[in-house]
Write a protein that holds these residues in place. Structure first.
Motif, PDB file in Angstrom:
ATOM      1  N   THR A   1      -0.142  -2.719   3.383  1.00 20.91           N
ATOM      2  CA  THR A   1      -0.872  -1.628   3.068  1.00 20.91           C
ATOM      3  C   THR A   1       0.397  -0.592   2.622  1.00 20.91           C
ATOM      4  OG1 THR A   1       0.174  -1.187   5.614  1.00 20.91           O
ATOM      5  CG2 THR A   1      -2.440  -2.298   5.289  1.00 20.91           C
ATOM      6  N   CYS A   2      -0.501   0.139   2.240  1.00 27.64           N
ATOM      7  CA  CYS A   2       0.434   1.292   1.041  1.00 27.64           C
ATOM      8  C   CYS A   2      -0.026   2.853   2.048  1.00 27.64           C
ATOM      9  CB  CYS A   2      -0.066   1.358  -0.074  1.00 27.64           C
ATOM     10  SG  CYS A   2       1.021   2.670  -1.080  1.00 27.64           S
ATOM     11  N   LYS A   3       0.956   2.891   2.167  1.00 24.42           N
ATOM     12  CA  LYS A   3       0.741   4.937   2.740  1.00 24.42           C
ATOM     13  C   LYS A   3       0.438   5.979   1.621  1.00 24.42           C
ATOM     14  CE  LYS A   3       1.902   4.560   7.967  1.00 24.42           C
ATOM     15  NZ  LYS A   3       0.747   5.240   8.401  1.00 24.42           N
ATOM     16  N   LEU A   4       0.898   5.645   0.663  1.00 25.73           N
ATOM     17  CA  LEU A   4       0.841   6.767  -0.435  1.00 25.73           C
ATOM     18  C   LEU A   4      -0.800   6.603  -0.349  1.00 25.73           C
ATOM     19  CD1 LEU A   4       4.037   5.445  -2.855  1.00 25.73           C
ATOM     20  CD2 LEU A   4       3.785   7.606  -1.077  1.00 25.73           C
ATOM     21  N   ALA A   5      -0.968   8.260  -0.599  1.00 26.13           N
ATOM     22  CA  ALA A   5      -2.916   8.650  -1.523  1.00 26.13           C
ATOM     23  C   ALA A   5      -2.919   8.536  -2.849  1.00 26.13           C
ATOM     24  CB  ALA A   5      -2.671   9.960  -0.562  1.00 26.13           C
TER      25      ALA A   5
ATOM     26  N   ILE B   1      -5.063   0.771   0.103  1.00 27.47           N
ATOM     27  CA  ILE B   1      -4.180   2.199   0.248  1.00 27.47           C
ATOM     28  C   ILE B   1      -5.111   2.678   1.128  1.00 27.47           C
ATOM     29  CG2 ILE B   1      -4.146   4.280  -1.190  1.00 27.47           C
ATOM     30  CD1 ILE B   1      -3.620   1.645  -2.837  1.00 27.47           C
ATOM     31  N   ASP B   2      -3.464   3.436   2.127  1.00 27.08           N
ATOM     32  CA  ASP B   2      -4.143   3.691   3.604  1.00 27.08           C
ATOM     33  C   ASP B   2      -3.126   4.830   3.809  1.00 27.08           C
ATOM     34  OD1 ASP B   2      -5.686   3.190   6.499  1.00 27.08           O
ATOM     35  OD2 ASP B   2      -3.191   1.790   7.161  1.00 27.08           O
TER      36      ASP B   2
ATOM     37  N   GLN C   1      -3.990   7.077   5.893  1.00 28.76           N
ATOM     38  CA  GLN C   1      -4.324   7.405   7.280  1.00 28.76           C
ATOM     39  C   GLN C   1      -4.284   6.585   8.326  1.00 28.76           C
ATOM     40  OE1 GLN C   1      -7.754   8.680   7.169  1.00 28.76           O
ATOM     41  NE2 GLN C   1      -6.935  11.328   6.814  1.00 28.76           N
ATOM     42  N   GLY C   2      -3.724   4.743   7.877  1.00 29.97           N
ATOM     43  CA  GLY C   2      -3.366   4.293   9.123  1.00 29.97           C
ATOM     44  C   GLY C   2      -5.013   3.927   9.852  1.00 29.97           C
ATOM     45  N   GLN C   3      -5.657   3.835   8.855  1.00 30.45           N
ATOM     46  CA  GLN C   3      -7.601   3.042   9.649  1.00 30.45           C
ATOM     47  C   GLN C   3      -7.285   1.993   9.479  1.00 30.45           C
ATOM     48  OE1 GLN C   3     -10.021   6.031   7.691  1.00 30.45           O
ATOM     49  NE2 GLN C   3     -10.211   7.216   9.331  1.00 30.45           N
ATOM     50  N   GLY C   4      -7.026   1.525   8.006  1.00 27.74           N
ATOM     51  CA  GLY C   4      -6.649  -0.171   7.726  1.00 27.74           C
ATOM     52  C   GLY C   4      -6.011  -1.018   8.414  1.00 27.74           C
TER      53      GLY C   4
ATOM     54  N   GLY D   1       4.116  -0.824   4.868  1.00 25.35           N
ATOM     55  CA  GLY D   1       5.122   0.806   3.855  1.00 25.35           C
ATOM     56  C   GLY D   1       5.476  -0.278   2.383  1.00 25.35           C
ATOM     57  N   ILE D   2       4.274  -0.843   1.589  1.00 21.85           N
ATOM     58  CA  ILE D   2       4.258  -0.519   0.429  1.00 21.85           C
ATOM     59  C   ILE D   2       4.440   0.291  -0.354  1.00 21.85           C
ATOM     60  CG2 ILE D   2       3.307  -2.098  -1.545  1.00 21.85           C
ATOM     61  CD1 ILE D   2       4.445  -4.492   0.505  1.00 21.85           C
ATOM     62  N   GLU D   3       5.370   0.227  -1.496  1.00 25.18           N
ATOM     63  CA  GLU D   3       5.262   1.839  -1.952  1.00 25.18           C
ATOM     64  C   GLU D   3       4.487   1.833  -3.356  1.00 25.18           C
ATOM     65  OE1 GLU D   3       8.618   4.980  -0.856  1.00 25.18           O
ATOM     66  OE2 GLU D   3       8.020   4.722   0.806  1.00 25.18           O
ATOM     67  N   ASN D   4       5.485   1.755  -4.534  1.00 26.53           N
ATOM     68  CA  ASN D   4       5.188   1.744  -5.601  1.00 26.53           C
ATOM     69  C   ASN D   4       5.513   0.646  -6.336  1.00 26.53           C
ATOM     70  OD1 ASN D   4       3.998   4.051  -5.862  1.00 26.53           O
ATOM     71  ND2 ASN D   4       5.758   5.347  -6.378  1.00 26.53           N
TER      72      ASN D   4
END
Length: 136
Positions: free
Chosen positions: A110-114, A15-16, A18-21, A66-69
């Motif tokens: 990675t998923c950009k959704l908080a 769960i990323d 901010q893109g740091q991961g 960009g994985i979402e739900n």
């Protein structure tokens, strides 16, 4: 190094927002990331053969951003590690194609959704993590 991320038994889903991961992974695994075949999204039309199949067979790191739900069902046999061994060669059936599986293959998503709301399936066969601590 983020504890548990690189030695998890299941493939990590970060769960990323901010893109740091993602940036950390690109740096950490730079030697095994192919610039043309290792970083993609599930929506890429070349995903199955140009990215997933290539990285699995060549022992490269695959970063799916960009994985979402939900995770595309094409990934189920890989995430569930449905491995077949024939004459010492490991393969996984990916959408009707037997793809060789190198022992060096690594997969990160990675998923950009908080605050994503995943269905139970990907949660059961991935390693969900919130990357917060990094050292390079």
């Amino acid at each position: 190094e983020y504890m548990g991320l690189t030695n998890a038994t299941n493939y990590p889903l970060l769960i990323d927002p901010q893109g740091q991961g993602s940036n950390w992974l690109k740096h950490k695994f730079a030697e095994s990331i192919d610039p043309f075949h290792s970083i993609t999204t599930l929506a890429n039309p070349r995903f199955k053969d140009g990215f997933l199949g290539f990285c699995m067979s060549q022992g490269k790191t695959l970063l799916i951003e960009g994985i979402e739900n939900e995770v595309d069902p094409i990934m189920d046999p890989v995430l569930e590690k449905r491995i077949t061994v024939k004459l010492k060669t490991k393969t996984i059936d990916v959408a009707g194609t037997e793809v060789e599986l190198s022992d060096d293959f690594r997969l990160f998503m990675t998923c950009k959704l908080a605050n994503p709301s995943f269905t139970p399936e990907p949660v059961s066969y991935t390693h969900l993590t919130l990357p917060t601590i990094y050292s390079v």
